[in-house]
Design an enzyme around this catalytic site. Structure first.
Site, PDB file in Angstrom:
ATOM      1  N   ASP A 221      32.321  35.981  53.564  1.00 11.20           N
ATOM      2  CA  ASP A 221      33.402  36.046  54.858  1.00 11.20           C
ATOM      3  C   ASP A 221      34.627  35.426  54.491  1.00 11.20           C
ATOM      4  O   ASP A 221      34.789  34.672  53.437  1.00 11.20           O
ATOM      5  CB  ASP A 221      32.595  35.317  55.999  1.00 11.20           C
ATOM      6  CG  ASP A 221      33.247  35.561  57.179  1.00 11.20           C
ATOM      7  OD1 ASP A 221      32.787  36.293  58.212  1.00 11.20           O
ATOM      8  OD2 ASP A 221      34.257  34.982  57.418  1.00 11.20           O
TER       9      ASP A 221
ATOM     10  N   HIS B   1      31.072  31.317  60.341  1.00 12.79           N
ATOM     11  CA  HIS B   1      31.390  31.200  61.910  1.00 12.79           C
ATOM     12  C   HIS B   1      30.481  30.637  62.892  1.00 12.79           C
ATOM     13  O   HIS B   1      30.431  30.699  63.944  1.00 12.79           O
ATOM     14  CB  HIS B   1      32.006  32.406  62.329  1.00 12.79           C
ATOM     15  CG  HIS B   1      33.377  32.844  61.882  1.00 12.79           C
ATOM     16  ND1 HIS B   1      33.340  33.879  60.682  1.00 12.79           N
ATOM     17  CD2 HIS B   1      34.647  32.763  62.311  1.00 12.79           C
ATOM     18  CE1 HIS B   1      34.593  33.884  60.155  1.00 12.79           C
ATOM     19  NE2 HIS B   1      35.341  33.179  61.259  1.00 12.79           N
TER      20      HIS B   1
ATOM     21  N   CYS C 196      35.346  37.826  62.263  1.00 12.87           N
ATOM     22  CA  CYS C 196      34.105  37.422  61.395  1.00 12.87           C
ATOM     23  C   CYS C 196      33.581  38.817  60.663  1.00 12.87           C
ATOM     24  O   CYS C 196      33.113  39.696  61.224  1.00 12.87           O
ATOM     25  CB  CYS C 196      32.908  36.807  62.566  1.00 12.87           C
ATOM     26  SG  CYS C 196      31.355  36.723  61.661  1.00 12.87           S
TER      27      CYS C 196
ATOM     28  N   SER D 208      40.513  44.136  58.589  1.00 15.33           N
ATOM     29  CA  SER D 208      40.030  43.895  59.776  1.00 15.33           C
ATOM     30  C   SER D 208      40.588  44.579  61.063  1.00 15.33           C
ATOM     31  O   SER D 208      39.870  44.457  62.015  1.00 15.33           O
ATOM     32  CB  SER D 208      40.252  42.272  60.027  1.00 15.33           C
ATOM     33  OG  SER D 208      39.604  41.446  59.037  1.00 15.33           O
TER      34      SER D 208
END
Lengths: 372, 621
Positions: free
Chosen positions: B358, B364, B377, B321
């Protein structure tokens, strides 16, 4: 009064030149020995010992003139027997140095019978030829050859190839001088050449390993530069590096830094050549030629055959040593252990050489003695 | 012919024949003179050369290698005196006998000595057989000096790293120049036994630090004993390096990694100066800089922890991420999204027949860019990634330095992979699949990066878009002149991203720490912004983290900068197999940042201080 005048005539110019040459060469020798060994320790430095040998040699030089050479020659055979016994003794009890047994220890010194054997051989052969009936090959060639043989064999057994070759040289010179006809000499030469391969075969087989390797090294000095070819190569480098005028006294790096082994004995010429160059070498050669020339003069003017033969024998022996020694240091011959007369360090050789020269002078002075 | 007739008998005839002797004598002497003339005059110069070589030996004087300091003048690499054993082949008569002697005296490995003596090298130069002799070994050799012609002991300087394994990967190590290296032109002035940098800064700056060997000409005698030194060509010492590293911060970073594998890179975003670059496990450069046995070397090379690998610049990991930082900039700049546009995340993203999850089961909800970054997210970025397409993503990735060399002054930097359709065609000879864009959008799939690239990326974001070349050396002190040459920072390029976009992202990253996935990085003494990342190492994992074998666990990422208002430090932390970035990596980054703040609030460490440093002041904290 007359005696005194005659006495003084004995020390004419000829004698002074003769003596001068001898001591000049001795001096050059001592200088070279000093140069190459001056930094070595020890109870007594080599050059000082050499001075002692020269002193002893001078005594021998004088002693050889006390008696008429005819009386000396009469002692030839007994002397030869003694020297043979000493040579035999060396083989059993001698001091070994550098792989060869050549020395008999006498107190702190060592004496080398093979050196004296050369002079004794001259006496023996001269005595023999002057007395022998002049008939045939047997008496002229074979008998003296047989006389020489025991000495030669004992010397080669040590082994001392250099002295052995000197023996043969003295014998050959005598043969030449007693008057072999040139045709006869030609025949002998031819015969020798024909026999040479067989002789070589036999000799090669009987040589010690180190001698064979030396000859190999001579044929190809660079085949083992750090090993057997080392002496020959280093000696050539030393001489060559001297160039025209040399590196100066103590300037010979080859010898000073010990690349050149035996710089004070068999290779003293290389030391000299490195330090004094071609100019010095020529001067030294001229000194030797002059000395030998004067000696030949003595032989030519000897009053009888014994005197002439003694003189020729001595001259040839010295001449042979000079030529072979310089030749081997300059890479013309294989390396055989022959000292340079009057220059190499060594008691036996110095005393023997000076005694020989004394004998020469003896021959000369007895010639003058005819006029008393 | 009558036999008796072969002889003439009278004295006269004998004396007549002396003429033969005279002629013979003159001939022979003429021959001798000719020979001597040949030796001394014609070949004299040749023999003179030989005699010079005979008596002089060239002995190499090794130059002192340049020293290495940190940014505050703390010594990181120096030289200590040490005994080296040399053998001059020319003076050795019997090689095997010598090897035997050396084996007996100081227990050298005969095979090794044989190899050293046989190796290539100038023939007349002595060979180095062993270095770092102990005092005892040196004494034993010296006491047998006379029996060992050609053997000599030289006092030389030996590379020493006073702090051991600290900064090992940055510093690298030195070693004897190899036979292969000697063949190369850049090592042409070297000789067997020369010491060159083999890794790290030592290698990269080898030419500068190496110096120039000198030579002394030593007159030796026939036994190889030195008589006197004839000519001295003084060696020229190498130049000193001043690193950008702060040794204290470096130490803290290394201690934070502890026994885990991973890397921490901290740099100054305003210059690209690397303040710390830690890679664990490490090695001891002192050990590698001396002669290793083959066994020791194999042990190090085959170590599963790969201690010789600089994970900071050579380790290639999926960024996870942390990649979203770059994605956010790309999405804003390409107008794929606006700051206020939202994506609905219900916990998965359907693409064709496959559902992309996710990380947060249940999703989310509706998220904008800010929230997407703060809570990381995945669905938001699946969506924008899909909209942009891989080649647009790649273009921005390259702008941020992904898939590109950072240009750091270390050898063998790796570039990772910033995939694109062209890349896949070239690398795999296959067409890019649309689904692959989805994985790439959250830094998975083909994407790999190095921690250094990530530190540089976050630094570039922090400083407003200026991409500096990360660097380890900020100054070179010339030994000749004593002059310290300061190297200016190198600006590579500026991001083509609007400042307002960068600002938006920075603000989001600040909130990541205050309220998002990296609350563990929250500091009471400094404001920190950052982004977590969890790089999957295996697609086949199920069940809770603790049940998974350690080496299959995810890599934890955290990239951060601080202080948020005016960034002075950018950090990338990669902890191998440590799980979630927020849990494992963020606290480490926080520690590094807080330590940096504390260190710069006080006077710098004693020693030489680089004068141009922009951040010695601490007023902004």
């Amino acid at each position: 009064m007359i005696d005194r005048v005659l006495e003084s005539r004995q020390f004419d110019n000829f004698d002074l030149r003769f003596l001068g040459l001898i001591f000049l060469i001795l001096g050059i020798g001592v200088l070279s020995i000093y140069s190459v060994t001056h930094d070595q320790g020890g109870i007594m430095p080599f050059f000082a010992k050499q001075l002692v040998w020269i002193l002893l040699g001078s005594v021998a030089f004088l002693v050889m003139q006390i008696w008429d050479y005819h009386r000396i020659a009469r002692w030839a055979y007994p002397a030869y027997v003694v020297i043979l016994l000493l040579l035999a003794f060396v083989l059993f009890e001698g001091k070994t140095s550098r792989g060869a047994q050549r020395w008999i220890p006498v107190g702190p010194f060592a004496f080398q019978p093979s050196e004296f054997a050369k002079l004794v051989l001259v006496l023996v052969l001269a005595h023999y030829y002057s007395k022998a009936p002049r008939v045939g090959w047997l008496q002229r060639v074979v008998v003296p050859g047989l006389l020489m043989l025991p000495g030669l064999l004992l010397i080669l057994k040590q082994p001392d190839l250099g002295s052995g070759l000197s023996f043969l040289a003295v014998y050959a010179a005598m043969l030449l001088m007693v008057g072999m006809r040139s045709q006869a000499m030609g025949l002998i030469l031819l015969f020798s050449l024909m026999l040479f391969p067989f002789a070589w075969e036999m000799m090669w087989g009987s040589l010690h390993d180190y001698q064979r390797q030396r000859i190999m090294a001579f044929v190809d000095p660079d085949y083992d530069p750090a090993g057997k070819g080392y002496h020959a190569l280093q000696s050539r480098i030393a001489i060559g590096a001297g160039e025209l005028t040399g590196k100066g006294l103590y300037g010979g790096t080859q010898s000073q830094l010990k690349f050149l082994p035996e710089g004070h004995t068999d290779f003293v010429f290389s030391v000299f050549a490195e330090e004094w160059g071609f100019v010095g070498v020529l001067v030294l050669l001229l000194l030797f030629v002059a000395l030998i020339w004067l000696s030949l003069e003595i032989a030519a003017r000897a009053k009888d055959e014994l005197g002439a033969l003694l003189a020729v024998g001595v001259v040839c022996m010295l001449c042979f040593c000079v030529v072979v020694n310089i030749g081997m240091t300059a890479g013309m011959f294989p390396i055989v252990g022959i000292p340079l007369p009057l220059m190499s360090y060594g008691g036996s050789a110095t005393v023997m050489t000076m005694a020989s020269l004394g004998l020469l002078l003896n021959v000369k002075r007895r010639r003058l003695g005819l006029f008393y | 012919m009558a036999i008796s007739g072969a002889f003439d008998s009278d004295l006269g005839e004998l004396q007549r024949r002396l003429v033969l002797l005279r002629i013979g004598l003159l001939l022979v002497v003429a021959l001798l003179a000719l020979r001597l003339w040949h030796l001394q005059i014609r070949e004299g110069p040749y023999y003179r050369d030989l005699s010079e070589n005979n008596r002089t030996r060239s002995v190499i004087l090794e130059p002192a290698r340049g020293l290495i300091y940190d940014r505050n003048g703390v010594l990181l690499a120096n030289n200590v005196p040490s005994f080296s054993l040399y053998v001059s082949l020319e003076d050795v008569k019997d090689r095997e006998a010598l090897i035997d002697q050396l084996t007996q005296l100081i227990g050298l490995d005969p095979a090794l000595v044989r190899k050293k003596l046989a190796g290539r090298g100038a023939k007349q130069l002595p060979r180095k057989i062993k270095d770092r002799l102990t005092l005892k070994e040196a004494t034993v050799i010296e006491s047998h000096r006379l029996d060992l012609p050609g053997v000599m002991i030289q006092v030389e300087s030996q590379r020493n790293y006073p702090s051991g394994t600290a900064a090992a990967h940055v510093l690298g190590y030195v070693g004897e120049v190899s036979a292969e290296q000697l063949e190369k032109p850049e090592f042409s002035e070297l000789h067997q036994g020369s010491i060159v940098g083999q890794y790290g800064v030592e290698k990269y700056f080898d030419r500068i630090m190496r110096g120039l060997a000198g030579q002394k000409s030593v007159e030796v005698d026939a036994l190889g004993h030195e008589k006197r030194t004839v000519v001295v060509d003084q060696p020229k010492a190498g130049d000193d390096l001043y690193l950008t590293i702060d040794a204290r911060l470096q130490k803290i970073a290394e201690e934070l990694l502890g026994l885990e594998s991973g890397a921490i890179v901290a740099l100054d975003p305003t210059t690209g100066d690397i303040l710390a670059m830690a890679s664990r496990p490490a090695f001891d450069p002192n050990v590698l800089s001396r002669e290793l046995t083959a066994k020791q070397w194999v042990e190090i090379v085959q170590d599963e922890g790969r201690p010789l690998n600089n994970r900071a610049s050579q380790g290639q990991y999926p960024p996870g991420s942390t990649f979203k930082v770059m994605m956010a900039a790309a999405a804003l700049e390409t107008n794929t999204v606006t700051p206020s546009s939202t994506v609905h995340c219900n916990g998965g993203y359907q693409f064709g027949r496959r559902l992309y999850h996710d990380w947060k089961a249940g999703g989310h909800g509706s998220v904008d860019l800010h929230q997407a970054l703060v809570h990381s997210c995945d669905v938001y970025f699946y969506t924008v990634g899909q909209r942009m397409g891989i080649d647009t993503i790649a273009a921005y990735g390259h702008q941020f330095g992904l898939g590109e060399e950072t240009g750091v002054d270390l050898p063998s930097e790796r570039v990772g992979i910033m995939p694109s359709t062209a890349w896949k065609q070239k690398a795999k000879n296959e067409a890019w699949l649309p689904g692959e864009t989805i994985s790439a959008s959250i830094g998975q799939g083909y994407v790999t990066v190095t921690p250094l690239q990530m530190a540089s990326l976050i630094g570039t974001l922090a400083n407003g878009g200026v991409a500096y070349r990360p660097r380890l050396v900020q100054g070179i002190m010339s030994r000749d002149t004593g002059h310290l040459e300061e190297l200016p920072p190198i600006e590579k390029h500026r991001l083509k991203v609007k400042q307002e976009h960068l600002k938006l992202i920075r603000e989001a990253l600040a909130d990541v720490v205050t309220e998002g996935t990296a609350t563990r990085a929250k500091s009471s003494i400094v404001t920190i912004a950052g982004k977590t990342g969890t790089a999957q190492t295996s697609a086949l994992r199920t069940g809770p983290e603790k049940d998974i074998p350690k080496k299959l666990r995810d890599h934890a990422w955290f990239v951060a900068f601080a202080p948020v208002e005016s960034p002075k430090i950018a950090v990338a932390v990669l902890a191998e197999n440590m799980g979630h970035g927020g849990a494992a990596a963020a606290p480490l980054a926080k520690e590094v940042i807080e330590s940096f703040v504390r260190l710069t609030q006080h006077a710098p460490a004693a020693g030489h201080v680089m004068t141009h440093k922009a951040h010695t002041g601490s007023s902004e904290f």
